[in-house]
Design a protein around this motif. Sequence first.
Motif, PDB file in Angstrom:
ATOM      1  N   LEU A 143      -2.849 -29.963  43.761  1.00  0.00           N
ATOM      2  CA  LEU A 143      -3.309 -30.556  42.501  1.00  0.00           C
ATOM      3  C   LEU A 143      -2.799 -29.718  41.340  1.00  0.00           C
ATOM      4  CD1 LEU A 143      -4.964 -32.408  40.684  1.00  0.00           C
ATOM      5  CD2 LEU A 143      -7.003 -31.090  41.289  1.00  0.00           C
ATOM      6  N   MET A 144      -2.836 -28.410  41.484  1.00  0.00           N
ATOM      7  CA  MET A 144      -2.327 -27.511  40.445  1.00  0.00           C
ATOM      8  C   MET A 144      -0.833 -27.714  40.226  1.00  0.00           C
ATOM      9  SD  MET A 144      -4.271 -23.977  41.419  1.00  0.00           S
ATOM     10  CE  MET A 144      -5.907 -23.596  40.779  1.00  0.00           C
ATOM     11  N   VAL A 145      -0.079 -27.898  41.300  1.00  0.00           N
ATOM     12  CA  VAL A 145       1.373 -28.077  41.184  1.00  0.00           C
ATOM     13  C   VAL A 145       1.701 -29.359  40.428  1.00  0.00           C
ATOM     14  CG1 VAL A 145       3.467 -28.580  42.511  1.00  0.00           C
ATOM     15  CG2 VAL A 145       1.988 -26.695  43.198  1.00  0.00           C
ATOM     16  N   SER A 146       1.042 -30.451  40.773  1.00  0.00           N
ATOM     17  CA  SER A 146       1.289 -31.709  40.059  1.00  0.00           C
ATOM     18  C   SER A 146       0.876 -31.599  38.596  1.00  0.00           C
ATOM     19  CB  SER A 146       0.530 -32.861  40.733  1.00  0.00           C
ATOM     20  OG  SER A 146       1.143 -33.224  41.944  1.00  0.00           O
ATOM     21  N   THR A 147      -0.205 -30.864  38.342  1.00  0.00           N
ATOM     22  CA  THR A 147      -0.654 -30.657  36.964  1.00  0.00           C
ATOM     23  C   THR A 147       0.337 -29.809  36.188  1.00  0.00           C
ATOM     24  OG1 THR A 147      -2.955 -30.807  37.706  1.00  0.00           O
ATOM     25  CG2 THR A 147      -2.567 -29.833  35.535  1.00  0.00           C
ATOM     26  N   LEU A 148       0.880 -28.781  36.835  1.00  0.00           N
ATOM     27  CA  LEU A 148       1.901 -27.949  36.199  1.00  0.00           C
ATOM     28  C   LEU A 148       3.102 -28.785  35.787  1.00  0.00           C
ATOM     29  CD1 LEU A 148       3.166 -25.191  35.446  1.00  0.00           C
ATOM     30  CD2 LEU A 148       3.905 -24.992  37.835  1.00  0.00           C
ATOM     31  N   ALA A 149       3.568 -29.643  36.690  1.00  0.00           N
ATOM     32  CA  ALA A 149       4.720 -30.497  36.382  1.00  0.00           C
ATOM     33  C   ALA A 149       4.428 -31.406  35.199  1.00  0.00           C
ATOM     34  CB  ALA A 149       5.093 -31.328  37.612  1.00  0.00           C
ATOM     35  N   ALA A 150       3.237 -31.999  35.176  1.00  0.00           N
ATOM     36  CA  ALA A 150       2.877 -32.899  34.080  1.00  0.00           C
ATOM     37  C   ALA A 150       2.724 -32.151  32.764  1.00  0.00           C
ATOM     38  CB  ALA A 150       1.573 -33.636  34.429  1.00  0.00           C
ATOM     39  N   ALA A 151       2.145 -30.949  32.824  1.00  0.00           N
ATOM     40  CA  ALA A 151       1.966 -30.148  31.610  1.00  0.00           C
ATOM     41  C   ALA A 151       3.309 -29.755  31.009  1.00  0.00           C
ATOM     42  CB  ALA A 151       1.149 -28.900  31.929  1.00  0.00           C
ATOM     43  N   LEU A 152       4.265 -29.401  31.856  1.00  0.00           N
ATOM     44  CA  LEU A 152       5.578 -28.982  31.360  1.00  0.00           C
ATOM     45  C   LEU A 152       6.374 -30.168  30.826  1.00  0.00           C
ATOM     46  CD1 LEU A 152       6.494 -26.317  34.052  1.00  0.00           C
ATOM     47  CD2 LEU A 152       5.564 -25.973  31.764  1.00  0.00           C
ATOM     48  N   ALA A 153       6.122 -31.349  31.376  1.00  0.00           N
ATOM     49  CA  ALA A 153       6.780 -32.552  30.842  1.00  0.00           C
ATOM     50  C   ALA A 153       6.377 -32.774  29.389  1.00  0.00           C
ATOM     51  CB  ALA A 153       6.408 -33.759  31.695  1.00  0.00           C
ATOM     52  N   LYS A 154       5.122 -32.486  29.061  1.00  0.00           N
ATOM     53  CA  LYS A 154       4.644 -32.628  27.686  1.00  0.00           C
ATOM     54  C   LYS A 154       5.146 -31.491  26.799  1.00  0.00           C
ATOM     55  CE  LYS A 154       0.360 -35.087  28.846  1.00  0.00           C
ATOM     56  NZ  LYS A 154      -1.123 -35.027  28.844  1.00  0.00           N
ATOM     57  N   ARG A 155       5.139 -30.286  27.342  1.00  0.00           N
ATOM     58  CA  ARG A 155       5.499 -29.113  26.557  1.00  0.00           C
ATOM     59  C   ARG A 155       6.991 -29.074  26.242  1.00  0.00           C
ATOM     60  NH1 ARG A 155       3.057 -23.136  26.828  1.00  0.00           N
ATOM     61  NH2 ARG A 155       1.195 -24.444  26.767  1.00  0.00           N
ATOM     62  N   TYR A 156       7.813 -29.532  27.182  1.00  0.00           N
ATOM     63  CA  TYR A 156       9.271 -29.463  27.007  1.00  0.00           C
ATOM     64  C   TYR A 156       9.871 -30.863  27.141  1.00  0.00           C
ATOM     65  CZ  TYR A 156       8.237 -24.548  27.868  1.00  0.00           C
ATOM     66  OH  TYR A 156       7.704 -23.285  27.810  1.00  0.00           O
ATOM     67  N   PRO A 157       9.851 -31.648  26.075  1.00  0.00           N
ATOM     68  CA  PRO A 157      10.319 -33.035  26.154  1.00  0.00           C
ATOM     69  C   PRO A 157      11.802 -33.187  26.471  1.00  0.00           C
ATOM     70  CG  PRO A 157       9.870 -32.390  23.876  1.00  0.00           C
ATOM     71  CD  PRO A 157       9.324 -31.304  24.744  1.00  0.00           C
ATOM     72  N   ASN A 158      12.582 -32.125  26.313  1.00  0.00           N
ATOM     73  CA  ASN A 158      14.011 -32.206  26.636  1.00  0.00           C
ATOM     74  C   ASN A 158      14.312 -31.864  28.093  1.00  0.00           C
ATOM     75  OD1 ASN A 158      14.758 -32.952  24.002  1.00  0.00           O
ATOM     76  ND2 ASN A 158      14.745 -30.811  23.346  1.00  0.00           N
ATOM     77  N   THR A 159      13.267 -31.542  28.859  1.00  0.00           N
ATOM     78  CA  THR A 159      13.414 -31.280  30.288  1.00  0.00           C
ATOM     79  C   THR A 159      12.625 -32.320  31.066  1.00  0.00           C
ATOM     80  OG1 THR A 159      13.753 -28.883  30.072  1.00  0.00           O
ATOM     81  CG2 THR A 159      12.859 -29.667  32.160  1.00  0.00           C
ATOM     82  N   LEU A 160      13.254 -32.878  32.091  1.00  0.00           N
ATOM     83  CA  LEU A 160      12.565 -33.841  32.950  1.00  0.00           C
ATOM     84  C   LEU A 160      11.774 -33.067  33.998  1.00  0.00           C
ATOM     85  CD1 LEU A 160      15.497 -36.372  33.535  1.00  0.00           C
ATOM     86  CD2 LEU A 160      13.768 -36.382  31.717  1.00  0.00           C
TER      87      LEU A 160
END
Length: 241
Positions: A143-160
């Motif tokens: 759950l933490m890993v999926s949350t990390l991925a989603a959080a970084l998608a918001k934080r870094y919009p130029n990275t998928l």
Amino acid sequence: MAKIFITGSSDGLGKLAAEKLIQLGHSVFLHARNTEKKEVLAGQITEAADILVGDLSKMEEVKNLADQVNAHGKMDAIIHNAGVYSADSATLFQVNVLAPYSLTALMELPKRLIYLSSGMHLGGRPIYRKEDLPSINYSDTKLMVSTLAAALAKRYPNTLSNSVDPGWVPTKMGGKNATDDLQKGMETQVWLAECQEKEAMTSGHYFFHKRIKPFHEAVNDPIYQERLLGLCESVTGIKFK
């Protein structure tokens, strides 16, 4: 040709993904836990751009691994494939969560980030306090890993940034009784790492067999995202730029 780094690529899904990406013509950097595994892997995949070494259960080696990757310049994609299932709570948290968190924070940000999660994340608890870490289990870490991925998608919009459920596949972790297809278990992360199709050029999602699937409600909760990042920062002393 893309430059791609894959953690935990000495066997299982990581190794299969590496072999496929090399076959597709990409420059692939592999990862082994120790020099013995590196030597074995070097004899099995001779076309690798390099094989980097680091034990993800040890934070100093995680930091050193990030330096090794950065020495090769910016990657186009990074697949955070490494993980453990049968381990004590401290090791589960370190390998499954703190290692990908720290590597992402310490390495040059690539164009694409792929994190291996699990369908078991749906049974995870949104843990974000140090005092709850001794009771952490595999589902919690995914759950933490999926949350990390989603959080970084918001934080870094130029990275998928996306997470992937490979299914229950017959790897060393999954066991011989696993019922899902091993080849399909690696295809989504390869697709997200290199494909130029519109469907693969997306961010903030959770995939299973190249299809976006619903995730745990906590994954997209901005409060939980920030609390999780704060927990990882407080434990490691490493902060995202």
